[in-house]
Scaffold this motif. Structure first.
Motif, PDB file in Angstrom:
ATOM      1  N   GLU A 285      26.279  -8.564 -51.043  1.00 45.48           N
ATOM      2  CA  GLU A 285      24.964  -9.149 -51.500  1.00 45.48           C
ATOM      3  C   GLU A 285      24.695  -9.030 -52.871  1.00 45.48           C
ATOM      4  N   ASN A 407      14.964 -10.427 -34.565  1.00 45.73           N
ATOM      5  CA  ASN A 407      16.485 -10.545 -34.831  1.00 45.73           C
ATOM      6  C   ASN A 407      17.386  -9.953 -33.887  1.00 45.73           C
ATOM      7  N   ASN A 463      25.048  -7.924 -39.317  1.00 47.81           N
ATOM      8  CA  ASN A 463      24.453  -9.017 -38.773  1.00 47.81           C
ATOM      9  C   ASN A 463      23.771  -9.643 -40.216  1.00 47.81           C
ATOM     10  N   ASP A 464      24.067 -10.844 -40.371  1.00 47.61           N
ATOM     11  CA  ASP A 464      23.740 -11.545 -41.786  1.00 47.61           C
ATOM     12  C   ASP A 464      22.096 -11.842 -41.826  1.00 47.61           C
ATOM     13  N   GLU A 465      21.498 -12.281 -40.822  1.00 48.20           N
ATOM     14  CA  GLU A 465      20.076 -12.751 -40.875  1.00 48.20           C
ATOM     15  C   GLU A 465      19.362 -11.130 -40.766  1.00 48.20           C
ATOM     16  N   ARG A 467      20.413  -8.303 -41.985  1.00 53.11           N
ATOM     17  CA  ARG A 467      20.513  -7.635 -43.062  1.00 53.11           C
ATOM     18  C   ARG A 467      19.697  -8.142 -44.237  1.00 53.11           C
ATOM     19  N   ARG A 468      19.609  -9.719 -44.090  1.00 54.82           N
ATOM     20  CA  ARG A 468      18.887 -10.237 -45.188  1.00 54.82           C
ATOM     21  C   ARG A 468      17.258  -9.825 -45.059  1.00 54.82           C
ATOM     22  N   ASN A 472      15.067  -8.234 -47.759  1.00 59.22           N
ATOM     23  CA  ASN A 472      13.756  -9.052 -48.278  1.00 59.22           C
ATOM     24  C   ASN A 472      12.486  -7.971 -47.915  1.00 59.22           C
ATOM     25  N   GLY A 485      16.725 -17.336 -46.967  1.00 59.53           N
ATOM     26  CA  GLY A 485      17.946 -17.669 -46.413  1.00 59.53           C
ATOM     27  C   GLY A 485      19.243 -16.379 -46.639  1.00 59.53           C
ATOM     28  N   VAL A 486      20.153 -16.534 -45.695  1.00 61.91           N
ATOM     29  CA  VAL A 486      21.521 -15.804 -46.077  1.00 61.91           C
ATOM     30  C   VAL A 486      22.032 -16.128 -47.186  1.00 61.91           C
ATOM     31  N   GLN A 487      22.267 -14.911 -48.000  1.00 65.28           N
ATOM     32  CA  GLN A 487      22.838 -15.203 -49.322  1.00 65.28           C
ATOM     33  C   GLN A 487      24.141 -14.812 -49.164  1.00 65.28           C
ATOM     34  N   SER A 489      27.728 -14.118 -46.372  1.00 62.57           N
ATOM     35  CA  SER A 489      28.058 -13.986 -44.901  1.00 62.57           C
ATOM     36  C   SER A 489      29.332 -12.941 -44.781  1.00 62.57           C
TER      37      SER A 489
END
Length: 518
Positions: A285, A407, A463-465, A467-468, A472, A485-487, A489
């Motif tokens: 990240e 999520n 899990n990308d979404e 984690r973001r 956030n 958005g996902v920064q 992958s």
């Protein structure tokens, strides 16, 4: 011990090392991916792994995390036959022994030595079964084959190589120094039949001009009569889970440079830390600096503290209290700081952790003669939860939901404890399985994530979404704008391809194929 040779004729290559953390696991994964790219059906194998980083197969069986990564390199589902014996240390003198994915017993060293002949029979059966299904096998050893105090009971290095009829490549880590002495010394301590199994050497983690090594390579080859198969460069930020805790421990106390809008996340280094790979995804990240700490002085003023898994939750909980870290974490949380617990760390967030069946605490208490370790330990008291250790070990892959945000999350559970809410009015579900079973709780909070929460779900941050969303939420609490958005992958497949490319360029693959007879 049965030293017979397998009847299997599956070509096999084995990577052994001059020491632990020489890079065997990563090179095994690299060769698995190279062979796969070249059109072969290939599978990894490690007879016995001692590791606190583990993974759950689709059949609910536990294996070493490194073998799960190597399976991914072969584009195979993790299979318990790839790592038939897993040892999970619970103290300096004892481990939980897992055979074919299921716990057998907690054993002290001498008990396990007596059990090894039985373990090796399981190893042989597992190897024969999986080798029969593939064109080629890539095996990994453990530690060093030249540990003369362990050779008589060996089931993972030369004895396994002989059983599998595998040719051995001996790996040395040049970055740590003394590598040529280690290679020559290892060969000097091997028996004649063991030396005959060694096809040659690989130098790993080299920085600089390879031509500067020419004289040393020539001298070592002349001294041992074994050639070098290549020199692999030092690979930065592999993007693969660490198998060995050596590299992880080197990060303790290290202050990372922070960009102005970076999130400062602290991971507590517990004495029996397990599955520290749960935080690997944070490393990719752009707005995160992850620090590993084991003292109050190192904590600073982070944006989040994560308490990871543990193979000895009662013992590590007592350590948190005695070291003062437990009090520091509690003060941090009560001041509004975000605290997250994974598995054992989740259990520690509660009021009590009880172990009436002596699943974990008795081993630590008896080995240290510490009378302050009891069957019931007081938790950090941050969540109204009670945990009771049970004899049945939960091993399952999970798909579920993060309740506050909706999520989707996936991962796996590995734990003995059953955790129940003791004050439901103060907390709410954090994560549930698809069937509605609650596997995480947190304090009621106006934010999208609770300020204090925990879960049994290993791999939740992969899990990308999710984690973001978590990051956030931390940014908003810090007064920063969320990133849209996902920064990044988190996928190890591209990393495995990059690794394979570099290793292919570094090794004499023609010579490797000649050794394999392919």
């Amino acid at each position: 011990m049965n030293n017979t040779v397998t009847t299997s004729i599956t070509p096999a290559l084995m990577l052994q090392g001059t020491s632990s953390n020489a890079g065997k696991s990563v090179l095994t994964a690299a060769l698995c991916r190279i062979l796969l790219q070249d059109g072969f059906s290939v599978a990894p194998f490690k007879a016995q792994n001692m590791a606190l980083n583990s993974f759950v197969t689709p059949n609910g069986e536990e294996i070493g995390r490194a073998q799960a990564v190597q399976a991914a390199a072969c584009r195979l589902e993790p299979d318990v036959r790839m790592n038939p014996v897993l040892l999970k240390p619970s103290s300096d003198t004892g481990s939980q022994v897992i055979v074919l994915g299921k716990p057998v017993a907690n054993m002290r060293v001498k008990e396990y030595m007596n059990y090894k002949a039985t373990a090796f029979r399981h190893v042989q059966t597992a190897y024969d079964s999986i080798a029969a299904e593939h064109d080629v096998m890539v095996l990994e050893g453990a530690g060093s084959p030249a540990e003369i105090n362990l050779k008589a009971h060996d089931i993972v290095n030369m004895q396994m190589a002989r059983y599998a009829r595998a040719k051995v490549l001996l790996v040395g880590d040049i970055d740590r120094g003394g590598v040529f002495a280690s290679l020559v010394g290892t060969m000097e301590l091997l028996d004649t039949w063991e030396k005959d199994l060694v096809a040659g050497f690989i130098l790993n983690r080299f920085r600089g001009d390879v031509t500067l090594l020419d004289s040393a390579l020539e001298f070592t080859t002349n001294r041992t009569n074994k050639p070098f198969f290549g020199v692999v460069p030092y690979l930065m930020q592999l993007g693969l889970p660490e198998e060995d805790s050596v590299t992880f421990k080197e990060a303790i106390g290290r202050q990372l440079p922070l960009r102005d809008d970076a999130l400062d996340i602290v991971l507590l280094d517990l004495p029996h830390i397990a599955n520290f790979t749960d935080v690997d995804a944070f490393s990719i990240e752009p707005d995160v600096a992850l620090r590993v700490v084991n003292s109050i002085e190192q904590i600073g003023n982070p944006d989040c503290i994560i308490i990871p898994g543990s193979k000895n939750t009662p013992g590590d909980l007592l350590w948190l209290h005695k070291s003062g870290l437990g009090g520091a974490v509690k003060n941090f949380a009560e001041a509004g700081g975000v605290v997250t617990g994974i598995c054992g760390g989740f259990q520690m967030l509660g009021d009590t952790v009880s172990d009436p069946a002596s699943i974990e605490y008795v081993e630590q208490a008896s080995s240290t003669k510490d009378t302050s370790i009891h069957a019931t330990q007081q938790g950090l008291g941050l969540l109204p939860l009670r945990t009771v250790m049970g004899e049945e070990k939960v091993l399952t892959r999970v798909a579920g939901t993060h309740v506050p945000t909706g999520n989707t999350v996936t991962g796996y559970e590995i734990h003995h404890g059953v955790t129940e809410a003791a004050g439901a009015q103060k907390i709410q579900s954090a994560i549930t399985r698809e069937d509605g079973t609650i596997i995480g709780y947190g304090l009621a909070d106006s934010h999208s994530f609770q300020s204090v929460w925990g879960t049994y779900l290993h791999g939740v941050f992969d899990n990308d979404e999710f984690r973001r969303a978590f990051l956030n939420d931390l940014r908003i609490r810090k007064g920063l704008s969320p990133l849209q958005g996902v920064q990044a992958s988190f996928s190890i497949d591209p990393a495995l391809d990059r690794l394979a490319h570099t290793v292919r360029e570094a090794l004499d693959m023609k010579k490797v194929y000649e050794v394999l007879g392919l």
